[in-house]
Write an enzyme that holds these catalytic residues in place. Structure first.
Site, PDB file in Angstrom:
ATOM      1  CG  ASP A  46       5.651  42.938  21.469  1.00 29.13           C
ATOM      2  OD1 ASP A  46       5.862  42.511  22.625  1.00 29.13           O
ATOM      3  OD2 ASP A  46       4.724  43.717  21.179  1.00 29.13           O
ATOM      4  CG  HIS A 250      30.561  32.623  36.058  1.00 29.40           C
ATOM      5  ND1 HIS A 250      30.856  32.112  34.810  1.00 29.40           N
ATOM      6  CD2 HIS A 250      31.652  33.325  36.429  1.00 29.40           C
ATOM      7  CE1 HIS A 250      32.072  32.483  34.448  1.00 29.40           C
ATOM      8  NE2 HIS A 250      32.569  33.219  35.422  1.00 29.40           N
ATOM      9  CG  ASP A 267      33.268  39.617  39.222  1.00 23.00           C
ATOM     10  OD1 ASP A 267      33.426  40.577  38.437  1.00 23.00           O
ATOM     11  OD2 ASP A 267      33.811  38.515  39.066  1.00 23.00           O
ATOM     12  CG  ASP A 278      36.228  41.599  35.360  1.00 21.12           C
ATOM     13  OD1 ASP A 278      35.492  41.595  36.363  1.00 21.12           O
ATOM     14  OD2 ASP A 278      36.611  40.559  34.800  1.00 21.12           O
ATOM     15  CG  HIS A 357      38.868  31.041  39.132  1.00 24.28           C
ATOM     16  ND1 HIS A 357      39.784  32.074  39.142  1.00 24.28           N
ATOM     17  CD2 HIS A 357      38.159  31.155  40.290  1.00 24.28           C
ATOM     18  CE1 HIS A 357      39.646  32.774  40.254  1.00 24.28           C
ATOM     19  NE2 HIS A 357      38.673  32.240  40.968  1.00 24.28           N
ATOM     20  CG  HIS A 361      39.654  37.375  32.191  1.00 30.32           C
ATOM     21  ND1 HIS A 361      39.236  38.576  31.642  1.00 30.32           N
ATOM     22  CD2 HIS A 361      39.078  37.327  33.418  1.00 30.32           C
ATOM     23  CE1 HIS A 361      38.452  39.204  32.497  1.00 30.32           C
ATOM     24  NE2 HIS A 361      38.350  38.483  33.592  1.00 30.32           N
ATOM     25  CG  HIS A 368      35.994  36.111  30.105  1.00 28.67           C
ATOM     26  ND1 HIS A 368      34.955  35.288  30.474  1.00 28.67           N
ATOM     27  CD2 HIS A 368      36.480  36.609  31.268  1.00 28.67           C
ATOM     28  CE1 HIS A 368      34.825  35.290  31.785  1.00 28.67           C
ATOM     29  NE2 HIS A 368      35.739  36.083  32.291  1.00 28.67           N
ATOM     30  CD  GLU A 391      39.361  37.005  37.427  1.00 29.08           C
ATOM     31  OE1 GLU A 391      38.317  36.689  38.034  1.00 29.08           O
ATOM     32  OE2 GLU A 391      39.387  37.429  36.269  1.00 29.08           O
ATOM     33  CE1 TYR A 395      35.611  32.456  44.768  1.00 32.47           C
ATOM     34  CE2 TYR A 395      37.318  30.987  43.957  1.00 32.47           C
ATOM     35  CZ  TYR A 395      36.683  32.208  43.926  1.00 32.47           C
ATOM     36  OH  TYR A 395      37.112  33.172  43.045  1.00 32.47           O
ATOM     37  NE  ARG A 412      36.045  36.549  41.302  1.00 31.66           N
ATOM     38  CZ  ARG A 412      34.904  35.890  41.519  1.00 31.66           C
ATOM     39  NH1 ARG A 412      34.913  34.721  42.133  1.00 31.66           N
ATOM     40  NH2 ARG A 412      33.738  36.414  41.142  1.00 31.66           N
ATOM     41  CD  GLU A 414      38.147  40.331  38.020  1.00 30.38           C
ATOM     42  OE1 GLU A 414      38.298  40.031  36.818  1.00 30.38           O
ATOM     43  OE2 GLU A 414      37.051  40.226  38.621  1.00 30.38           O
TER      44      GLU A 414
END
Length: 446
Positions: A46, A250, A267, A278, A357, A361, A368, A391, A395, A412, A414
């Site tokens: 609940d 991610h 990020d 972002d 990647h 975006h 996104h 971005e 890696y 990275r 961005e």
């Protein structure tokens, strides 16, 4: 629980939603658009997650209540907005907060008609009876989808159509995605403010960065900064990846303690009135990059800068990716990580081991955001009032044998940008990208 509106339409002007609906009405002809606001999701038993309305629904109505349905249909030179909303339940409202009544919703949101949600099955057949096409996203609201299919088999609909089925059930994206891709002044105001909130919160978060600190502590500090500055929270799960976790694109567990000599990739982005920012930055946990870390960082920074410089109306979005990839490949060759000619590497895409990647975006109501990247089999050309990210990253997880000195380096960078009439506007200038400034930020924050 619902989002408990601080003010109707989250402060957006009613005229904005009315103008958007008029654009949709002009495209509908004799068709119908059916949208759901979504339902409150259960976390367990609940306990409920905070409610967020479906983006398309909010975009055309401004309404943030759960369990609502909007039906738009053309009507002569204009059109109708018909809303179905849950009727008030005073006992339930003692637990979840006050809801608006039908008349109040009709007045505030410019609806032609407002009915109780329980009456949807009664009214839907007649509302669909003359529809040539029906725009509805299947697979998103199973209860509404079943009701839609049932209504199409209703005797009233069959009789009015002469047993003809509608021309099709089409995805609303064909009507709405291009509209949402181009941001108006009120949307840009929210995105700019979300970007400022995010940048300031990043700076504040660095006071907690250091060896032995948990990734979750940086996550908490960043998201506290969002809330303190008026955002509803993060626009997506915050990524705080130190060491090898920064190589997981991610990663969101944020459950490891940072170690001396590690990099930490953060990020995150604030959500303000449903619009997202972002940003990604990569910091040295101890305050200084090692020589190898800095050499990789400089490659990513150069690619990031080249991508931003290329942004302008008339440039294909794929070209932004191409110029950043070219810079990354040149850097990987200089570092001795890749071998061979640039042309061969690009043709065989061997760089994807380190940069898997895309560079950009769209950004807006969704992190996104909607909008195709290809138009008639060609890369989409950038136009003013589009908002997107740049971005690039590199890696080096420990899976890359033979590159031990680069192991667990994940970097990275961005930023968010608006396409203008003459080029682009950086929406996140408050947060530096130069390695020396990044080191200074970490050191000064101690």
């Amino acid at each position: 629980m619902d989002c408990n509106l601080k003010e109707p339409m989250l402060g957006f002007s009613p005229e904005l939603f009315e103008a958007r609906r008029k654009t949709v009405f002009s495209k509908l002809d004799n068709s119908v658009l059916l949208l759901s606001s979504g339902s409150v999701k259960k976390k367990s038993h609940d306990i409920e997650f905070p409610f967020r309305p479906e983006s398309d629904f909010f975009y055309l109505t401004g309404l943030c209540e759960s369990e609502c349905v909007a039906l738009l249909r053309s009507n002569g030179s204009d059109g109708d907005l018909v809303l179905f909303v849950p009727v008030r339940d005073l006992n339930k409202e003692r637990w979840t907060g006050e809801r608006m009544g039908l008349e109040e919703i009709k007045k505030r949101y410019g609806a032609t008609e407002v009915h109780g949600k329980h009456q949807l099955g009664q009214h839907l057949p007649s509302l669909l009876s003359q529809a040539g096409k029906i725009y509805f996203r299947t697979g998103t609201d199973h209860q509404l989808e079943e009701l839609l299919l049932s209504s199409l088999n209703h005797d009233q609909v069959q009789e009015s159509r002469g047993n003809r089925k509608p021309a099709g059930i089409l995805d609303p994206g064909s009507l709405l995605d291009d509209m949402r891709l181009f941001k108006d002044a009120e949307e840009l105001d929210r995105i700019r403010r979300a970007a400022v909130i995010t940048s300031e919160s990043f700076r504040e978060m660095l006071a907690y960065c250091g060896p032995g600190v948990g990734e979750w502590e940086l996550e908490a500090a960043l998201e506290f900064g969002f809330r303190k500055r008026g955002a509803s929270g993060p626009a997506y799960p915050t990524i705080v990846g130190s060491g090898g976790n920064g190589c997981v694109l991610h990663y969101s567990s944020n459950c490891q303690r940072m170690e001396s000599g590690d990099l930490v990739l953060v990020d995150g982005g604030a959500e303000l009135d449903l619009y997202a920012a972002d940003i990604t930055r990569t910091f040295p946990v101890s305050g200084s990059f090692s020589e190898i870390q800095k050499s990789v960082y400089e490659v990513v920074k150069e690619a990031h800068g080249c991508g931003i410089k290329r942004l302008a109306p008339g440039v294909a979005i794929e070209n932004i990716h191409e110029v950043t990839v070219m810079k990354l490949v040149e850097g990987l060759l200089d570092l001795g990580i890749l071998k061979g000619s640039t042309d061969e590497i690009l043709e065989k895409e061997t760089y994807k081991i380190f940069f898997p990647h895309k560079t950009s975006h769209w950004l807006g109501l969704d992190i996104h955001d909607v909008g195709t990247y290809m138009v008639q089999d060609r890369s989409r050309v950038l136009e003013p009032n589009m908002v997107l990210t740049v971005e690039p990253g590199l890696y080096f997880p420990s899976l890359n044998k033979g590159l031990e000195e680069f192991f667990n380096i994940g970097i990275r960078i961005e930023d968010d940008l608006l396409i203008t009439d003459s080029g682009s506007e950086l929406l996140t200038p408050q947060l530096p990208v130069n390695a020396e400034e990044i080191e200074s930020l970490v050191q000064v924050s101690k």
